[in-house]
Scaffold this active site. Structure first.
Site, PDB file in Angstrom:
ATOM      1  N   HIS A  79       0.802  -1.260   0.115  1.00 51.85           N
ATOM      2  CA  HIS A  79      -0.324  -0.463   0.437  1.00 51.85           C
ATOM      3  C   HIS A  79       0.894   1.367   0.348  1.00 51.85           C
ATOM      4  CE1 HIS A  79      -3.886  -2.010   0.779  1.00 51.85           C
ATOM      5  NE2 HIS A  79      -2.869  -2.624   1.772  1.00 51.85           N
ATOM      6  N   ASN A 152     -10.235  -2.877   2.336  1.00 53.22           N
ATOM      7  CA  ASN A 152     -10.065  -2.725   0.954  1.00 53.22           C
ATOM      8  C   ASN A 152     -10.780  -3.220   0.488  1.00 53.22           C
ATOM      9  OD1 ASN A 152      -6.820  -3.342   0.697  1.00 53.22           O
ATOM     10  ND2 ASN A 152      -7.077  -5.358   0.660  1.00 53.22           N
ATOM     11  N   HIS A 343      -4.247   1.388  11.482  1.00 54.15           N
ATOM     12  CA  HIS A 343      -4.368  -0.479  12.656  1.00 54.15           C
ATOM     13  C   HIS A 343      -5.271  -1.163  12.701  1.00 54.15           C
ATOM     14  CE1 HIS A 343      -2.859  -3.302  15.477  1.00 54.15           C
ATOM     15  NE2 HIS A 343      -1.603  -2.474  16.053  1.00 54.15           N
TER      16      HIS A 343
HETATM   17 FE1  HDE Z   1      -2.413  -4.807   5.442  1.00 53.91          FE
HETATM   18  N1  HDE Z   1      -0.706  -4.077   6.147  1.00 53.91           N
HETATM   19  N2  HDE Z   1      -1.932  -6.859   6.077  1.00 53.91           N
HETATM   20  N3  HDE Z   1      -3.988  -5.798   4.792  1.00 53.91           N
HETATM   21  N4  HDE Z   1      -2.821  -3.318   4.828  1.00 53.91           N
HETATM   22  C1  HDE Z   1      -0.200  -2.691   6.014  1.00 53.91           C
HETATM   23  O1  HDE Z   1       0.417  -1.508   7.618  1.00 53.91           O
HETATM   24  C2  HDE Z   1      -0.691  -6.978   6.710  1.00 53.91           C
HETATM   25  C3  HDE Z   1      -4.361  -7.028   4.571  1.00 53.91           C
HETATM   26  C4  HDE Z   1      -4.445  -2.644   4.066  1.00 53.91           C
HETATM   27  O2  HDE Z   1      -2.981   3.396   4.037  1.00 53.91           O
HETATM   28  C5  HDE Z   1       1.068  -2.045   6.077  1.00 53.91           C
HETATM   29  O3  HDE Z   1       1.346   0.825   7.272  1.00 53.91           O
HETATM   30  C6  HDE Z   1      -0.595  -8.729   6.925  1.00 53.91           C
HETATM   31  C7  HDE Z   1      -5.919  -6.645   4.600  1.00 53.91           C
HETATM   32  C8  HDE Z   1      -4.811  -1.266   3.925  1.00 53.91           C
HETATM   33  O4  HDE Z   1      -1.834   3.465   5.898  1.00 53.91           O
HETATM   34  C9  HDE Z   1       1.662  -3.942   7.129  1.00 53.91           C
HETATM   35  C10 HDE Z   1      -2.006  -9.191   6.202  1.00 53.91           C
HETATM   36  C11 HDE Z   1      -6.628  -5.642   4.327  1.00 53.91           C
HETATM   37  C12 HDE Z   1      -3.210  -1.526   4.928  1.00 53.91           C
HETATM   38  C13 HDE Z   1      -0.165  -5.042   6.783  1.00 53.91           C
HETATM   39  C14 HDE Z   1      -2.311  -7.778   5.724  1.00 53.91           C
HETATM   40  C15 HDE Z   1      -5.292  -5.180   4.424  1.00 53.91           C
HETATM   41  C16 HDE Z   1      -1.899  -1.898   4.777  1.00 53.91           C
HETATM   42  C17 HDE Z   1       1.649  -1.922   5.335  1.00 53.91           C
HETATM   43  C18 HDE Z   1      -2.454 -10.183   6.677  1.00 53.91           C
HETATM   44  C19 HDE Z   1      -8.266  -5.520   4.248  1.00 53.91           C
HETATM   45  C20 HDE Z   1      -2.909   0.801   4.313  1.00 53.91           C
HETATM   46  C21 HDE Z   1       2.454  -0.353   5.293  1.00 53.91           C
HETATM   47  C22 HDE Z   1      -2.391 -10.787   7.719  1.00 53.91           C
HETATM   48  C23 HDE Z   1      -8.883  -5.434   4.702  1.00 53.91           C
HETATM   49  C24 HDE Z   1      -3.404   1.533   5.172  1.00 53.91           C
HETATM   50  C25 HDE Z   1       0.999   0.043   6.584  1.00 53.91           C
HETATM   51  C26 HDE Z   1      -2.989   2.956   4.757  1.00 53.91           C
HETATM   52  C27 HDE Z   1      -0.942  -1.756   5.145  1.00 53.91           C
HETATM   53  C28 HDE Z   1      -0.183  -5.777   7.129  1.00 53.91           C
HETATM   54  C29 HDE Z   1      -3.635  -8.043   5.350  1.00 53.91           C
HETATM   55  C30 HDE Z   1      -5.662  -3.709   4.243  1.00 53.91           C
HETATM   56  C31 HDE Z   1       2.809  -4.184   6.579  1.00 53.91           C
HETATM   57  C32 HDE Z   1      -0.153  -8.744   8.105  1.00 53.91           C
HETATM   58  C33 HDE Z   1      -6.901  -8.457   5.082  1.00 53.91           C
HETATM   59  C34 HDE Z   1      -6.077  -0.515   3.428  1.00 53.91           C
HETATM   60  O5  HDE Z   1       1.345  -3.707   8.610  1.00 53.91           O
END
Ligand code: HDE
Length: 719
Positions: A79, A152, A343
Site C-alpha cells: 500500500h 480494501n 491499525h
Molecule cells: Fe494490510 N498491511 N496486512 N491488509 N493493509 C499494511 O501497514 C498486513 C490486509 C491494508 O493507507 C501495512 O502501515 C498483514 C488485509 C491497508 O496506510 C502492514 C496482513 C487488508 C493498508 C500490513 C494484511 C489490509 C495496509 C503496510 C495479513 C484488508 C494501508 C504499511 C494478515 C482488510 C493503510 C502499514 C494505509 C497496510 C500488514 C492483510 C488492508 C505491513 C500482516 C486483509 C488498506 O502492516
C-alpha cells in the site's frame, strides 16, 4: 453543505482544530533557519573568498543540506502508493441495540475522519491504474479515541492465515533479481505462489474482475473483510461485517484503457479525488453492516472466521447505518497522507475482534511496521495520528517525544498522584475485551471448515454479467500470458476448471494450452509437514445460493452523471448555441466538461464568443474522459476532420465503450471514424451509447449507464 451553527466552514471540525497548532503558513513571512533566525542570503554558501571553499561554519548551509539528506522515510511495504482526504462520518440512527461505540449513537454528531486509498503492490511512484486491490483505510477521530477501519475494495483476501502474508507479498512484488515488473501481478513468482494456494481462488476472481481497475476511488466499495464484533452496553456481542457503499455507484475502466492511463496520467485516481473535492463535489459513501447473531455462527456453508469468504447479501442484508463525506484535501501530502498510521487494532469500546487468523496476525503487524516506517514509538504524536480524545498514560520518552508530561510519577499504582491517571470502569468508557470463551489445545492447524476453496469463487463468477465474465477471462489470459513457465499456467488452468469449466476452456484457448484432465501435482501445497494431506484437501459444500446480484457491477447505481468528465471536441467556428446548450445541460447534472481542440489558448465560436481550450489533442487523451460530445459548426468540423488525433480520440472512446454524442453537423466527424457504419446506419444493431442528434437529455441518460460493453463483441476497433 450546511454550515454548522457556529458558522465555521463546514469542513472544519475537532480534528482540524487539533491539527491547527501544527500547521505552518509562510505567507508574508521571512525565511528563517529551523532555529528561527532570519536568513539574509539563501543563494550562496559561506566561502573563504568568492571562489574559495565552503566553510564548516556555515550553519545555514549545514542545516539545510542535512535536513534534505534525511527527507526520505521507508515507504509502506504494501500500500505504498496512496491518496488521502479529510471528512466526517455521521450515523443515521442510534446503533445502541448493537454497539455501545460512541460515534454510532447520536445522529446529530459528525465524527471527523481521515481516509487513505491506495494500491497494494506498486511502489510510491508507480501508477494508480495497476490491476490491483485498493486499500480503503478510514481513521475515525471519535470522542472515545481513534477507531481505524482498515479495509480494501475487495471483500475477501488471498490467504487465510497471516503467517502466509510475507510469502504472498514476496511473490507479488517485483522479482528480486531484477526488480521487474512494477506494480503488476503479471509475472511468474506471483502465479507460481497462487497456483499452489487454492484458498486464493475467490480473491483471484475479484482481482481479475473490473473491481481491480476502478474508474475512481470515489466509485468503489470498501470492505472491512474480516468478521468483527459489535458489543452493546449490556455486553451482548454479535458478529459484524463492514461495507462502504459509494453513492456514485461502483464503476470501472476498461483494461486497455487502464494500461493507457498508466502512461498518460499515472496520477489519474489521486487527481480525480483531489479535483472532485476542490470542486465541492464531495465523495460520499454509506457505511453498511451485516449483523449475525452469535448463535447463528455455524448456520452458513462457510466459516465466518475465514477471510476468503463473503456473507452473500441475499443471506444477510447490508443495513446502511450512516454516511461518510470527504470534504477537505490535505494541506501537505507527506505530513498527512504519508505519515498517517492505520491499525486494525485501533478499536473503541463496542467494537471487538474475532479469531479470524488473518485479522489476528494483522493486530501484530501494523504497530510493528509503523515503528520502522515512522522511526519510533511516538508515531501516535504525529499530528495526523493524534486522537481528539485526551491521552494520559505512563508511557514516556523515546525518539522525538513531543508531549511534555508533568509530574513526578510515571508509574501506576502510585500514591503520590492519587493513583492518576486512573483506570476507567466499563461504565466510564473503559475498554474491556469481549470475554469470549476459549477452551482448545494449542495447535498449528487450519480448521476443516476453511477448506472450501472454490464454491464462492464460482458464486462470484456466476454472478457476473456476460461482459464482466469476458473481462475476467481476458484478464486471466493477459496475466497468465505474461507468465513464462508453462507448468504454472497449467496448474492455474486446473484451478480455473474447479471454478468454472468454460472459463478454464476459454483461458486455455488464449494460452494455446489444453485444460489438464488431471493436475500433475497436488494443487494445495500449504500443508504442514506432519499433517494428514487428506484433511487439507478442498471440499465443496453445496452453496446456499447460486448467484448474488450485489456481486455484479452491472447492478450498481446508474442514476447520476455527477462528476463525470466530458470531452467536447471543437475548433474555431464551433456552433456556439449547440456547445453552450450541451455544456449547460451537462453541468446542471453535476458533470464537468472540457474543450479539447487542435491548439491550447482559446477558440472563437460561431457567435463570436471566445472559449477557453482546456486540452489540446497533444495534452488531452480520450482515456481520461467518461464521454465525448462533438458540436457542429462547419469550420470546426472541417478543421477536426484534418486532425488525425481527433479521429483517434473518437475511435478510442468508442473502443472503450463510452457514450458519444454529436449534433447533426458534428456527425460528419463521426463518419470519418472506424465506426462510421454505425453512424450511417449501415450496420446494426443500434448502439444506445451513440447519440446522433443534439439531445442533451438522451446523452445524460446514456452517460449514467457509464459504458456500453456490448460494443466489445464487435472486437475490431483499431485504437
Ligand atoms: Fe494490510 N498491511 N496486512 N491488509 N493493509 C499494511 O501497514 C498486513 C490486509 C491494508 O493507507 C501495512 O502501515 C498483514 C488485509 C491497508 O496506510 C502492514 C496482513 C487488508 C493498508 C500490513 C494484511 C489490509 C495496509 C503496510 C495479513 C484488508 C494501508 C504499511 C494478515 C482488510 C493503510 C502499514 C494505509 C497496510 C500488514 C492483510 C488492508 C505491513 C500482516 C486483509 C488498506 O502492516
Amino acid at each position: 453543505m450546511a454550515q454548522k451553527p457556529n458558522d465555521k466552514p463546514a469542513n472544519e471540525n475537532k480534528k482540524t482544530e487539533n491539527l491547527a497548532p501544527h500547521t505552518e503558513n509562510s505567507d508574508e513571512q521571512f525565511l528563517t533557519t529551523n532555529q528561527g533566525v532570519r536568513i539574509n542570503d539563501n543563494q550562496n554558501s559561506l566561502k573563504a573568498g568568492d571562489r574559495g571553499p565552503t566553510l564548516m561554519e556555515d550553519f545555514i548551509f549545514r542545516e539545510k543540506i542535512t535536513h534534505f539528506d534525511h527527507e526520505r522515510i521507508p515507504e509502506r511495504i504494501v500500500h505504498a502508493r496512496g491518496a488521502g482526504a479529510h471528512g466526517y462520518f455521521q450515523v443515521y440512527e442510534s446503533m445502541a441495540e448493537y454497539t455501545k461505540a460512541g460515534f454510532l449513537q447520536d445522529p446529530s454528531v459528525q465524527t471527523p475522519v481521515f481516509v487513505r486509498f491506495s494500491t497494494v503492490v506498486g511502489f510510491r511512484g508507480s501508477t494508480d491504474l495497476a490491476r490491483d486491490a485498493r486499500g480503503f483505510a478510514v481513521k475515525f477521530y471519535t470522542e472515545e479515541g481513534n477507531y481505524d477501519l482498515v479495509g480494501n475494495n475487495i471483500p475477501v483476501f488471498f490467504i487465510q492465515d497471516s503467517i502466509k502474508f510475507p510469502d504472498l507479498v514476496h511473490a507479488v512484488k517485483p522479482e528480486p533479481h531484477h526488480e521487474i515488473p512494477q506494480a503488476s501481478a503479471a509475472h511468474d513468482t506471483f502465479w507460481d505462489f497462487i497456483s499452489l494456494m487454492p484458498e486464493s481462488m475467490h480473491m483471484i476472481m475479484w482481482a481479475m474482475s473490473d473491481r481491480a481497475i476502478p474508474r475512481s476511488y470515489r466509485m468503489m466499495e470498501g470492505f472491512g473483510v474480516h468478521t468483527f464484533r459489535f458489543v452493546n452496553a449490556e455486553g451482548k456481542a454479535r458478529f459484524v461485517k463492514f461495507h462502504w457503499k459509494p453513492l456514485l455507484g461502483v464503476h470501472a475502466v476498461a483494461w486497455d484503457e487502464a494500461q493507457k492511463i498508466s502512461g498518460k496520467d499515472p496520477d489519474f485516481h489521486r487527481r480525480d479525488l483531489w479535483e472532485a473535492i476542490e470542486a465541492g463535489s464531495y465523495p460520499e459513501w454509506e457505511l453498511g453492516v451485516q449483523i449475525v447473531e452469535e448463535e447463528d455462527e455455524h448456520k452458513f456453508d462457510f466459516d465466518l472466521l475465514d477471510p476468503t469468504k463473503i456473507i452473500p447479501e441475499e443471506l444477510v442484508p447490508v443495513k446502511r447505518i450512516g454516511k461518510m463525506v470527504l470534504n477537505r484535501n490535505p494541506d501537505n501530502f507527506f505530513a498527512e497522507t504519508e505519515q498517517v498510521a492505520f491499525h486494525p487494532g485501533h478499536v473503541v469500546p463496542g467494537i471487538d475482534f474475532t479469531n479470524d487468523p488473518l485479522l489476528q496476525g494483522r493486530l501484530f503487524s501494523y504497530t510493528d511496521t509503523q515503528l520502522k516506517r515512522l522511526g519510533g514509538p511516538n508515531f501516535h504524536e504525529i499530528p495526523i495520528n493524534r486522537p481528539v480524545a485526551p491521552v494520559h498514560n505512563n508511557q514516556r520518552d523515546g525518539h522525538m517525544r513531543q508531549t511534555i508530561n508533568k509530574g513526578r510519577t510515571s508509574y501506576e499504582p502510585n500514591s503520590m498522584r492519587g493513583g492518576c491517571p486512573f483506570q476507567a470502569k466499563m461504565s466510564e468508557g473503559g475498554f474491556a475485551s469481549y470475554a469470549e470463551r476459549i477452551d482448545a489445545p494449542k495447535v498449528r492447524a487450519r480448521s476443516e471448515s476453511f477448506m472450501d476453496f472454490y464454491s464462492q469463487a464460482t458464486l462470484f463468477y456466476n454472478s457476473q454479467s456476460e461482459a464482466e465474465k469476458t473481462h475476467i477471462m481476458e484478464a486471466l489470459r493477459f496475466e497468465l500470458g505474461m507468465v513464462e513457465i508453462e507448468a504454472i499456467r497449467e496448474r492455474m488452468l486446473s484451478h480455473l476448471k474447479e471454478v468454472d469449466e468454460s472459463l478454464a476452456q476459454q483461458v486455455a484457448e488464449g494460452l494455446g494450452l489444453k485444460v489438464p484432465a488431471q493436475p500433475k501435482e497436488p494443487l494445495n501445497q500449504s500443508i504442514p509437514a506432519d499433517a494428514d494431506p487428506e484433511s487439507y484437501q478442498p471440499r465443496r459444500r453445496k452453496p446456499m445460493i447460486e448467484k448474488s446480484e450485489a456481486l455484479s457491477m452491472a447492478n450498481t447505481a446508474k442514476d447520476s452523471i455527477k462528476t463525470r468528465m466530458v470531452a467536447i471536441l471543437a475548433a474555431d467556428g464551433v456552433n456556439e448555441d449547440e456547445l453552450t446548450q450541451m455544456q449547460k445541460a451537462l453541468e446542471a447534472e453535476g458533470a464537468m466538461t472540457k474543450i479539447v481542440a487542435p491548439h491550447l489558448g482559446t477558440i472563437k465560436a460561431s457567435g463570436g464568443t471566445e472559449f477557453k481550450v482546456e486540452k489540446s489533442f497533444l495534452t488531452g487523451t480520450s482515456v481520461v474522459f467518461d464521454a465525448v460530445y462533438v458540436p457542429g459548426g462547419t469550420q470546426s468540423v472541417d478543421t477536426l476532420l484534418g486532425v488525425p488525433k481527433a479521429i483517434h480520440f473518437l475511435n478510442e472512446a468508442y473502443l472503450h465503450c463510452k457514450p458519444i454524442a454529436a449534433s447533426e453537423e458534428g456527425k460528419k466527424l463521426l463518419l470519418a471514424t472506424y465506426f462510421t457504419k454505425k453512424v450511417s446506419g449501415e450496420s446494426t444493431p443500434v448502439d444506445a451509447g451513440l447519440l446522433l442528434e443534439q439531445n442533451p437529455e438522451s446523452f445524460i441518460k446514456a452517460m449514467a449507464q457509464h459504458r456500453f460493453w456490448e460494443r466489445e463483441k464487435e472486437g475490431k476497433v483499431p485504437a
